[in-house]
Write a protein that holds these residues in place. Structure first.
Motif, short mmCIF file in Angstrom:
data_model
loop_
_atom_site.label_atom_id
_atom_site.label_comp_id
_atom_site.label_asym_id
_atom_site.label_seq_id
_atom_site.Cartn_x
_atom_site.Cartn_y
_atom_site.Cartn_z
N LEU A 1 89.07 10.00 4.81
CA LEU A 1 88.04 10.03 3.77
C LEU A 1 86.93 9.04 4.15
CD1 LEU A 1 90.43 9.80 0.67
CD2 LEU A 1 89.76 11.85 1.96
N THR A 2 85.71 9.54 4.19
CA THR A 2 84.56 8.70 4.52
C THR A 2 83.69 8.52 3.29
OG1 THR A 2 84.56 9.49 6.82
CG2 THR A 2 82.53 8.49 6.02
N VAL A 3 83.35 7.29 2.98
CA VAL A 3 82.55 6.90 1.81
C VAL A 3 82.87 7.78 0.60
CG1 VAL A 3 80.73 5.77 3.11
CG2 VAL A 3 80.49 8.19 2.66
N VAL B 1 90.45 5.51 5.69
CA VAL B 1 89.25 5.47 4.86
C VAL B 1 88.16 4.71 5.59
CG1 VAL B 1 88.24 4.63 2.70
CG2 VAL B 1 90.52 5.64 2.69
N ALA B 2 86.97 5.30 5.62
CA ALA B 2 85.78 4.59 6.10
C ALA B 2 84.93 4.29 4.87
CB ALA B 2 85.00 5.45 7.09
N ALA B 3 84.83 3.02 4.54
CA ALA B 3 84.10 2.59 3.35
C ALA B 3 82.96 1.67 3.74
CB ALA B 3 85.04 1.88 2.38
N VAL C 1 85.47 -0.39 8.16
CA VAL C 1 84.37 -0.90 7.34
C VAL C 1 83.04 -0.53 7.99
CG1 VAL C 1 83.29 -2.95 6.34
CG2 VAL C 1 85.79 -2.79 6.48
N LEU C 2 82.21 0.20 7.26
CA LEU C 2 80.89 0.59 7.74
C LEU C 2 79.84 -0.35 7.19
CD1 LEU C 2 81.14 4.45 7.08
CD2 LEU C 2 81.77 3.19 9.15
N SER C 3 78.81 -0.61 7.95
CA SER C 3 77.72 -1.44 7.45
C SER C 3 77.02 -0.77 6.28
CB SER C 3 76.69 -1.70 8.57
OG SER C 3 77.27 -2.39 9.64
N ALA C 4 76.83 0.55 6.38
CA ALA C 4 76.12 1.27 5.33
C ALA C 4 76.56 2.72 5.31
CB ALA C 4 74.61 1.19 5.53
N GLY C 5 76.43 3.32 4.14
CA GLY C 5 76.65 4.75 3.98
C GLY C 5 75.43 5.36 3.32
#
Length: 340
Positions: free
Chosen positions: A225-227, A280-282, A309-313
């Protein structure tokens, strides 16, 4: 990892939260009949004969052939999408791939698939994309997310989750060699799937739908699951955003009783019932899907879980391309370890 970017939004898309803050966002308690509601919905979806029909070849790339496809979902609705099959060799893995609230007008970045020798069904859930537009269901995110929101039985989000379950049924009918599990289990606590199962991928809207779908359908062995959206509705209602959640916030101001409906469609609450492994990519910064809701989904997961952990979505920045590549690699490595 920083979460501050120059932007023109009238609010802070990082919401003043640090990573440590986000890792402590909880999931709302479930209504007493939450599980019964979703099990009944899943049982209804399993009774549907998907009657899938494959259309012409649309594209061939990245070692796969992409076909038009349609199938029947709950309510007798025909859902359109795309079927992805290996150009050569046997099918060894299967995926259902959800889409964001922008819909889906092509296979796009969902191909290449996470693993070689895979088949996948990429549905456009009802009312969305170029394949599943329907009279009476708005095709834009801000209106679609409100369709039928007056009751849990009529809310379109529940039917969209059923579209994913029926997509799994359609994929297994089209690619019978994938049907190696010995039948679906009864839901949370039913134990591991006996044999390889399907993988699920979803981003944003598709991420939230995936969290709602995974607990009840033992045909899925893992998810990514991404963002994901729809996490922790009580908190989301307090957070301004530029996504579909703002429509829900506006509706809530005029109809505060909608919180009783939203309790049944909380992706973080559902996550507490997910037992299969999930990556999960959040994001730390996201103007469309507030990060606290994304992390609530991850924090709530009851089974094996991994976090990127992504910098931004939903926001282009200088590191976007590298983060997309890194997530694709992590996704491939994750599913290679799973029973899909």
């Amino acid at each position: 990892m920083g979460a501050h970017f120059t932007h023109e939004f009238p609010f802070d898309p990082a919401y003043g939260q640090t990573l440590d803050d986000l890792l402590h966002v909880g999931a709302p308690a479930a209504p007493e009949d939450f599980d019964a509601f979703w099990r009944a919905g899943y049982a209804s979806a399993l009774r549907v004969d998907p009657a899938p029909e494959t259309g012409p070849l649309e594209e061939e790339r990245d070692g796969v052939r992409i076909f038009a496809v349609s199938y029947t979902s709950v309510g007798g609705v025909r859902i359109g999408g795309r079927l992805v099959l290996p150009a050569e060799g046997p099918v060894e893995h299967g995926f259902v791939i959800g889409h964001g609230y922008g819909g889906r007008d092509a296979a796009g970045p969902d191909v290449p698939l996470p693993l070689p020798h895979s088949a996948a069904l990429l549905p456009c859930v009802r009312g969305m994309g170029d394949r599943s537009l329907l009279p009476g269901i708005p095709g834009t995110a801000d209106a679609h997310v409100l369709h039928g929101i007056g009751s849990r039985e009529s809310y379109v989000i529940g039917a969209c989750v059923a579209d994913l379950w029926c997509a799994a049924s359609a994929l297994l009918a089209l690619v019978p060699e994938l049907d190696r599990r010995g039948g679906p289990g009864p839901g949370p606590g039913s134990g591991p799937v006996p044999g390889p199962g399907l993988g699920y991928l979803g981003e944003s809207f598709g991420g939230g739908l995936g969290a709602l779908a995974l607990p009840w359908d033992a045909r899925f062995a893992a998810g990514q699951l991404t963002v994901p959206t729809f996490g922790n509705h009580p908190l989301r209602l307090t957070l301004p955003c530029a996504g579909s959640g703002e429509s829900v916030r506006a509706y809530h101001r005029a109809h505060p009783g909608v919180t009783d409906v939203l309790r049944y469609f909380d992706a973080a609450t559902a996550a507490t019932r997910v037992r299969v492994p999930v990556l999960v990519a959040a994001a730390l910064f996201d103007p469309a899907v507030p990060p606290p809701g994304q992390f609530a989904v991850f924090n709530g997961l009851a089974g094996e879980r991994e976090l990127r952990v992504l910098s931004a979505g939903h926001f282009e920045h200088p590191g976007t391309e590298s983060e997309v590549r890194e997530l694709a690699l992590a996704r491939r490595e994750f599913f290679a370890r799973q029973n899909v």
